[in-house]
Design an enzyme around this catalytic site. Structure first.
Site, PDB file in Angstrom:
ATOM      1  N   ARG A 154      10.654  -7.082   5.993  1.00 27.63           N
ATOM      2  CA  ARG A 154      10.603  -5.637   5.774  1.00 27.63           C
ATOM      3  C   ARG A 154      11.537  -4.924   6.760  1.00 27.63           C
ATOM      4  NH1 ARG A 154       4.664  -3.305   5.178  1.00 27.63           N
ATOM      5  NH2 ARG A 154       4.373  -3.845   7.362  1.00 27.63           N
TER       6      ARG A 154
ATOM      7  N   ARG B  67      10.204  -2.623  11.906  1.00 25.43           N
ATOM      8  CA  ARG B  67       9.112  -1.860  12.516  1.00 25.43           C
ATOM      9  C   ARG B  67       8.699  -2.572  13.792  1.00 25.43           C
ATOM     10  NH1 ARG B  67       4.446  -0.384   8.197  1.00 25.43           N
ATOM     11  NH2 ARG B  67       3.204  -1.097   9.962  1.00 25.43           N
TER      12      ARG B  67
ATOM     13  N   ARG C  11      -9.923   1.805   8.533  1.00 26.40           N
ATOM     14  CA  ARG C  11      -9.642   0.419   8.915  1.00 26.40           C
ATOM     15  C   ARG C  11     -10.886  -0.268   9.479  1.00 26.40           C
ATOM     16  NH1 ARG C  11      -3.899   0.796   8.568  1.00 26.40           N
ATOM     17  NH2 ARG C  11      -2.843  -0.651   9.917  1.00 26.40           N
TER      18      ARG C  11
ATOM     19  N   ARG D  66      -2.734  -8.013  13.559  1.00 20.81           N
ATOM     20  CA  ARG D  66      -3.102  -7.128  12.450  1.00 20.81           C
ATOM     21  C   ARG D  66      -3.887  -7.888  11.384  1.00 20.81           C
ATOM     22  NH1 ARG D  66       2.705  -5.622  11.407  1.00 20.81           N
ATOM     23  NH2 ARG D  66       2.101  -4.193   9.769  1.00 20.81           N
TER      24      ARG D  66
ATOM     25  N   LYS E 141       0.835  -1.217   0.000  1.00 17.34           N
ATOM     26  CA  LYS E 141       0.000   0.000   0.000  1.00 17.34           C
ATOM     27  C   LYS E 141       0.860   1.254   0.000  1.00 17.34           C
ATOM     28  CE  LYS E 141      -2.235  -0.612   3.883  1.00 17.34           C
ATOM     29  NZ  LYS E 141      -1.933  -1.957   4.367  1.00 17.34           N
TER      30      LYS E 141
END
Ligand code: AMP
Length: 223
Positions: free
Chosen positions: A126, A159, A92, A170, A17
């Protein structure tokens, strides 16, 4: 005069995204509004808001709707989006979507599709530059020097919410709360669903094609 373009980009964690929002924003001169980036900035610089959201963001849970709504409202109230905006990571849940649609009409919703098993592989590889915030991925976008940002030399970090426990939270929230938002948009707005597995440039081109955006963006006139 170019039209004002207002888009929302949705998709499960790791679907790209942020990457796609940035590419679209750069090409069409849109403001990229990432609620997650705003929260991470506040956490990094130890603001009052940062202290309020730090724990929730680190565990991958959702920040309260009132706080999120005020962050989005304040950002868009700056009215620096002459050519439009692309909102990433918001809404969300259905309450956030309803609040948003009361104030803004949306020209399109981009829904990036990625299977859950690919999500885990991508998210856990990531990395983020601790100085300039640039995104890396140890599979698709490796830094030249291990753990160092190619651009500013900053240290690359995980992160706080890119770990298996937070990711599970999540993903659970995404399926339970965010999917109904896509269904709501599908009833009211123009939604384009796009396969998020190809390379990022191919996905970008597909977004441009499906939103029927001009291929060649004329340069913004200089004052
Ligand atoms: P993201 O970068 O979009 O994955 O967001 C990182 C974290 O910020 C999320 O896991 C949430 O804790 C928080 N967050 C971002 N956007 C929202 C939102 N729209 N509603 C609630 N919490 C959010």
């Amino acid at each position: 005069m170019d039209p004002v373009r207002k888009y929302v980009i949705m998709g499960v964690q790791g679907s790209g995204k942020g990457t796609q929002a940035k590419l679209l924003a750069a090409r069409y001169d849109l403001v990229h509004l990432s609620v997650g980036d705003i929260f991470r900035w506040h956490v990094q610089f130890h603001t009052k808001l940062g202290a309020q959201v730090k724990r929730v963001v680190a565990t991958g849970e959702l920040v309260g709707d009132d706080l999120v709504a005020s962050v989005v409202q304040e950002r868009l109230a700056l009215h620096d989006w002459n050519y439009g905006f692309v909102v990433d990571g918001f809404p969300r849940n259905v309450a956030q979507a309803e609040f948003f649609l009361e104030s803004y009409d949306i020209d399109g919703v981009i829904n990036l599709l990625l299977p859950d098993d690919e999500v885990e592989r991508r998210v856990l590889s990531r990395r983020l530059c601790s100085q300039c915030g640039l995104d890396y991925n140890l599979i698709a976008h490796r830094p030249h020097e291990e753990d160092r940002c190619d651009v500013c030399g900053g240290r690359l970090v995980l992160r706080s919410d890119d770990n298996p426990e937070a990711l599970a939270n999540r993903l659970r929230d995404y399926h339970a709360k965010t999917k109904p938002v896509i269904e709501l948009f599908e009833r009211k707005e123009f939604v384009v669903s796009i396969d998020a597995t190809p390379a990022k440039d191919a996905i970008h081109n597909e977004i441009v094609r499906r939103l029927e955006l001009p291929e060649h963006q004329p340069a913004a006139p200089t004052p």
